[in-house]
Design a protein around this motif. Structure first.
Motif, PDB file in Angstrom:
ATOM      1  N   ARG A 173     -34.106 -20.679  22.053  1.00  9.51           N
ATOM      2  CA  ARG A 173     -34.190 -19.414  22.793  1.00  9.51           C
ATOM      3  C   ARG A 173     -32.845 -19.028  23.412  1.00  9.51           C
ATOM      4  NH1 ARG A 173     -38.577 -16.409  24.575  1.00  9.51           N
ATOM      5  NH2 ARG A 173     -37.990 -14.858  26.145  1.00  9.51           N
ATOM      6  N   GLN A 174     -31.945 -20.002  23.590  1.00 12.86           N
ATOM      7  CA  GLN A 174     -30.643 -19.711  24.171  1.00 12.86           C
ATOM      8  C   GLN A 174     -29.736 -18.951  23.210  1.00 12.86           C
ATOM      9  OE1 GLN A 174     -30.160 -24.006  25.675  1.00 12.86           O
ATOM     10  NE2 GLN A 174     -28.906 -22.831  27.103  1.00 12.86           N
ATOM     11  N   ILE A 175     -30.101 -18.904  21.947  1.00 11.48           N
ATOM     12  CA  ILE A 175     -29.318 -18.148  20.970  1.00 11.48           C
ATOM     13  C   ILE A 175     -29.833 -16.720  20.963  1.00 11.48           C
ATOM     14  CG2 ILE A 175     -28.676 -17.928  18.545  1.00 11.48           C
ATOM     15  CD1 ILE A 175     -29.035 -20.998  18.354  1.00 11.48           C
ATOM     16  N   SER A 176     -28.959 -15.794  21.342  1.00 10.23           N
ATOM     17  CA  SER A 176     -29.429 -14.427  21.628  1.00 10.23           C
ATOM     18  C   SER A 176     -29.028 -13.394  20.592  1.00 10.23           C
ATOM     19  CB  SER A 176     -28.932 -13.982  23.010  1.00 10.23           C
ATOM     20  OG  SER A 176     -27.515 -13.924  23.031  1.00 10.23           O
ATOM     21  N   ALA A 177     -28.396 -13.805  19.478  1.00 10.79           N
ATOM     22  CA  ALA A 177     -28.025 -12.831  18.446  1.00 10.79           C
ATOM     23  C   ALA A 177     -27.673 -13.554  17.157  1.00 10.79           C
ATOM     24  CB  ALA A 177     -26.831 -11.986  18.904  1.00 10.79           C
ATOM     25  N   ALA A 178     -27.795 -12.856  16.041  1.00 17.06           N
ATOM     26  CA  ALA A 178     -27.366 -13.386  14.741  1.00 17.06           C
ATOM     27  C   ALA A 178     -26.856 -12.241  13.889  1.00 17.06           C
ATOM     28  CB  ALA A 178     -28.525 -14.097  14.034  1.00 17.06           C
ATOM     29  N   VAL A 179     -25.753 -12.483  13.191  1.00 17.17           N
ATOM     30  CA  VAL A 179     -25.206 -11.511  12.242  1.00 17.17           C
ATOM     31  C   VAL A 179     -25.125 -12.195  10.889  1.00 17.17           C
ATOM     32  CG1 VAL A 179     -23.237 -10.077  11.619  1.00 17.17           C
ATOM     33  CG2 VAL A 179     -23.943 -10.253  14.015  1.00 17.17           C
ATOM     34  N   ILE A 180     -25.584 -11.495   9.852  1.00 18.19           N
ATOM     35  CA  ILE A 180     -25.738 -12.095   8.527  1.00 18.19           C
ATOM     36  C   ILE A 180     -24.907 -11.353   7.493  1.00 18.19           C
ATOM     37  CG2 ILE A 180     -27.399 -12.505   6.650  1.00 18.19           C
ATOM     38  CD1 ILE A 180     -29.513 -12.972   8.845  1.00 18.19           C
ATOM     39  N   GLY A 181     -24.116 -12.116   6.744  1.00 17.95           N
ATOM     40  CA  GLY A 181     -23.445 -11.596   5.557  1.00 17.95           C
ATOM     41  C   GLY A 181     -24.160 -12.134   4.328  1.00 17.95           C
ATOM     42  N   ALA A 182     -24.593 -11.263   3.448  1.00 18.28           N
ATOM     43  CA  ALA A 182     -25.338 -11.703   2.256  1.00 18.28           C
ATOM     44  C   ALA A 182     -25.314 -10.593   1.222  1.00 18.28           C
ATOM     45  CB  ALA A 182     -26.781 -12.049   2.620  1.00 18.28           C
ATOM     46  N   ASN A 183     -25.515 -10.961  -0.039  1.00 19.71           N
ATOM     47  CA  ASN A 183     -25.586  -9.912  -1.062  1.00 19.71           C
ATOM     48  C   ASN A 183     -26.911  -9.159  -0.930  1.00 19.71           C
ATOM     49  OD1 ASN A 183     -27.670 -11.141  -2.775  1.00 19.71           O
ATOM     50  ND2 ASN A 183     -26.085 -12.542  -3.539  1.00 19.71           N
ATOM     51  N   SER A 184     -27.008  -8.057  -1.628  1.00 14.42           N
ATOM     52  CA  SER A 184     -28.166  -7.168  -1.462  1.00 14.42           C
ATOM     53  C   SER A 184     -29.485  -7.879  -1.735  1.00 14.42           C
ATOM     54  CB  SER A 184     -28.036  -5.955  -2.392  1.00 14.42           C
ATOM     55  OG  SER A 184     -26.883  -5.211  -2.071  1.00 14.42           O
ATOM     56  N   THR A 185     -29.534  -8.686  -2.778  1.00 16.49           N
ATOM     57  CA  THR A 185     -30.781  -9.374  -3.118  1.00 16.49           C
ATOM     58  C   THR A 185     -31.171 -10.371  -2.038  1.00 16.49           C
ATOM     59  OG1 THR A 185     -30.362  -9.123  -5.484  1.00 16.49           O
ATOM     60  CG2 THR A 185     -31.940 -10.808  -4.843  1.00 16.49           C
ATOM     61  N   MET A 186     -30.188 -11.125  -1.532  1.00 27.29           N
ATOM     62  CA  MET A 186     -30.489 -12.104  -0.485  1.00 27.29           C
ATOM     63  C   MET A 186     -30.994 -11.424   0.786  1.00 27.29           C
ATOM     64  SD  MET A 186     -30.156 -15.099  -1.719  1.00 27.29           S
ATOM     65  CE  MET A 186     -30.698 -14.426  -3.289  1.00 27.29           C
ATOM     66  N   VAL A 187     -30.425 -10.263   1.137  1.00 28.22           N
ATOM     67  CA  VAL A 187     -30.906  -9.522   2.306  1.00 28.22           C
ATOM     68  C   VAL A 187     -32.357  -9.087   2.088  1.00 28.22           C
ATOM     69  CG1 VAL A 187     -30.656  -7.378   3.631  1.00 28.22           C
ATOM     70  CG2 VAL A 187     -28.646  -8.760   3.107  1.00 28.22           C
ATOM     71  N   HIS A 188     -32.641  -8.564   0.894  1.00 31.54           N
ATOM     72  CA  HIS A 188     -34.008  -8.130   0.594  1.00 31.54           C
ATOM     73  C   HIS A 188     -34.993  -9.305   0.708  1.00 31.54           C
ATOM     74  CE1 HIS A 188     -32.285  -4.375  -0.638  1.00 31.54           C
ATOM     75  NE2 HIS A 188     -33.420  -3.915  -1.112  1.00 31.54           N
ATOM     76  N   LEU A 189     -34.626 -10.452   0.145  1.00 30.78           N
ATOM     77  CA  LEU A 189     -35.536 -11.595   0.175  1.00 30.78           C
ATOM     78  C   LEU A 189     -35.667 -12.154   1.589  1.00 30.78           C
ATOM     79  CD1 LEU A 189     -34.504 -13.405  -3.141  1.00 30.78           C
ATOM     80  CD2 LEU A 189     -36.473 -11.906  -2.739  1.00 30.78           C
ATOM     81  N   PHE A 190     -34.596 -12.146   2.368  1.00 30.97           N
ATOM     82  CA  PHE A 190     -34.664 -12.605   3.760  1.00 30.97           C
ATOM     83  C   PHE A 190     -35.595 -11.719   4.586  1.00 30.97           C
ATOM     84  CE2 PHE A 190     -32.763 -11.854   8.047  1.00 30.97           C
ATOM     85  CZ  PHE A 190     -33.189 -13.029   8.644  1.00 30.97           C
ATOM     86  N   LEU A 191     -35.550 -10.425   4.343  1.00 30.68           N
ATOM     87  CA  LEU A 191     -36.372  -9.493   5.109  1.00 30.68           C
ATOM     88  C   LEU A 191     -37.753  -9.261   4.492  1.00 30.68           C
ATOM     89  CD1 LEU A 191     -33.685  -6.798   6.027  1.00 30.68           C
ATOM     90  CD2 LEU A 191     -34.548  -8.658   7.463  1.00 30.68           C
ATOM     91  N   GLY A 192     -38.007  -9.847   3.321  1.00 29.41           N
ATOM     92  CA  GLY A 192     -39.300  -9.655   2.671  1.00 29.41           C
ATOM     93  C   GLY A 192     -39.431  -8.285   2.028  1.00 29.41           C
ATOM     94  N   LEU A 193     -38.313  -7.726   1.557  1.00 29.80           N
ATOM     95  CA  LEU A 193     -38.315  -6.416   0.896  1.00 29.80           C
ATOM     96  C   LEU A 193     -38.308  -6.605  -0.617  1.00 29.80           C
ATOM     97  CD1 LEU A 193     -35.625  -4.627   3.103  1.00 29.80           C
ATOM     98  CD2 LEU A 193     -38.114  -4.471   3.310  1.00 29.80           C
TER      99      LEU A 193
END
Length: 530
Positions: free
Chosen positions: A186-206
């Motif tokens: 819970r102490q981690i308050s943010a995340a920024v992700i670099g990924a290709n388009s397919t990986m972003v879609h799969l991470f977000l369930g799109l």
């Protein structure tokens, strides 16, 4: 809402840039007046009034409204509010803690690769990377290559399985870092992700299915900020998670992050950025204009495609030298372990050395008609079998190098430039970090530029994510980069296909583009001296 100035190094360019430290989340310590007769303000209203001067407009999610009253009284009206950027001038309350906890402020910079996932734990007060954890993407067990994963994600069940696999990988790495540094998730308050388009879609369930079908349209290029609890990251569930924007199906947020880390978009000089992984992505330009393209490149460099191919792990042959005349081989392996196969950098070395030793011709064919070359004899290998590079392997490598070659030539021609005008070359990604430059130039995978103009960026995707985590200015800069890239679709270009057909020569059909390679060929008698 800044916290002073800090020098944040961009990538491994050797330079620095003074950036105002303004993280995607900020911690604000408040000393509020207690309620009293004549001061009967509601608890949430009192909190928002205290935040108005340092933060401006702040939204309080219902989950936190339920705990505000208790935390205010627990802290005797001395509390620390964590707020996360939502939109220009608008923040959302991420957490509320009793007392002054501003000395502990953490975020994650993440690179989700097709093969490997890397997570950096960052102290957002200083920008310092506290720890790094990496592992294979859990999706590898479901599908080794990206097209297989897109196919498997074609059903709701398959998509959910793909999402779980990458989220589980991330959570495992996050747990490793939090245990090591004695933190609560819970102490981690943010995340920024670099990924290709397919990986972003799969991470977000799109649904990623349209990424690989003409006209190659993803569901979204810039998903914006999403609470960590929605995809299931085990950090503060309200922590903002920001995926760097894509340009399209094949130039993703990892490339935008890399361009941001390189700084080429701010330079007046013409620069070239190349990331060869599952795809080969190329960005070219300067502060006035940017163009980009991408094409399948990496499969020939990954384990499972070459007959003796393997991933870059202990036992992989990662460098090769072949003595002209005798054909004697010297090699090294990762971790000095017994050789079990050849990874990407070793395959590129093999091709370059076979060429410069006169064993294969400029078209990549064995001159004596053999079908393979033994790199490691069976007696020395961990498998008890010869480790070889075959004619089929070479043909695949020639197609890979030809695709990159043709894409670069196509981009240069499209903008009216030539090789001599390239002032800086950035090699990104793990492959670019460990690939031997001379071998890459010898086969024409990289341009033949002065070596002091060639920069290895390493994990530029992770570094770009760190910059965005630490400065909202960098988030706006990344979005501007994505908007300003003119994307060339190679699949629909007859000009590119013609160049590709003619590009499968070592190092290039026009040797004058590769003067240092031409000189080596002359010195070794592979061509006549002029």
């Amino acid at each position: 809402m800044g916290e002073g100035k800090a020098v944040i190094l961009t990538g491994r360019t050797g330079g620095g840039e003074e950036v105002e430290l303004d993280p995607i989340t900020n911690k604000i310590y408040l000393e509020l007046n207690e309620p009293a007769p004549g001061n009967n303000q509601a608890d949430v209203d009192r909190l928002l009034e205290g935040l108005r001067e340092p933060a401006g407009t702040v939204i309080v999610p219902l989950e936190l409204m339920r705990m505000v009253s208790g935390v205010l009284r627990e802290g005797n009206w001395r509390v620390t509010a964590t707020v996360g950027a939502q939109a220009p001038g608008v923040w959302s309350l991420v957490d509320l803690e009793a007392g002054d906890t501003t000395g502990a402020h953490y975020g994650l910079a993440v690179d989700i690769g097709t093969t490997t996932v890397v997570v950096y734990l960052v102290d957002t007060r200083t920008g310092r990377i506290m720890g790094t954890a990496a592992d294979y993407n859990g999706q590898v067990a479901l599908g080794d290559d990206i097209l297989t994963r897109i196919y498997l994600a074609g059903t709701p069940e398959g998509l959910a399985q793909m999402q779980r696999a990458v989220v589980d990988t991330l959570n495992s790495l996050i747990e490793r870092l939090t245990v090591e540094h004695k933190l609560a998730g819970r102490q981690i308050s943010a995340a920024v992700i670099g990924a290709n388009s397919t990986m972003v879609h799969l991470f977000l369930g799109l649904d990623p299915s349209r990424i690989c079908m003409a006209p190659y349209i993803p569901v979204v290029n810039n998903p914006g900020i999403i609470p960590a609890g929605q995809p299931g990251l085990r950090i503060n569930p309200l922590a903002p998670v920001y995926c760097l924007p894509s340009v399209g199906s094949y130039v993703g947020g990892d490339i935008i992050a890399g361009v941001l880390a390189s700084g080429l978009h701010r330079s007046p000089e013409l620069s070239l950025f190349v990331d060869i992984g599952t795809n080969g992505e190329i960005i070219m330009g300067n502060r006035d204009w940017l163009v980009g393209c991408a094409g399948a490149a990496g499969p020939a460099l990954e384990g499972g495609v070459a007959q003796s191919g393997m991933r870059a792990e202990p036992g992989a042959v990662d460098s090769v030298r072949i003595k002209p005349g005798t054909g004697r081989v010297r090699y090294t392996t990762i971790g000095n372990a017994p050789p079990a196969g050849i990874c990407g950098s070793g395959l590129i070395d093999c091709l370059a050395e076979l060429f410069l030793a006169g064993i294969i011709d400029r078209a990549g064919h064995f001159k004596d008609g053999r079908t393979e070359f033994v790199v490691v004899p069976a007696a020395e290998s961990a498998t008890g079998k010869d480790i070889v590079i075959t004619q089929v392997d070479i043909n695949n490598l020639m197609r890979t190098k030809g695709a990159v070659n043709a894409a670069l030539e196509y981009l240069l021609e499209s903008v009216g430039c030539d090789y001599t005008e390239i002032n800086r070359f950035y090699a990104a990604g793990a492959f670019g970090q460990y690939l031997h430059l001379e071998s890459a130039i010898a086969i024409g995978l990289y341009p033949d530029l002065p070596r002091d103009k060639m920069v290895r960026l390493g994990n530029a995707s992770g570094e770009g994510a760190r910059l965005v985590l630490l400065a909202n200015e960098k988030r706006r800069e990344a979005e501007a980069i994505a908007r300003n890239i003119t994307y060339f679709e190679l699949n629909a270009s007859e000009v590119f296909m013609n160049k590709f057909v003619g590009s499968k020569f070592l190092p290039h059909t026009n040797l004058d583009y590769y003067p240092t390679v031409k000189a080596k060929m002359m010195a070794r008698g592979l061509i006549e001296k002029e």
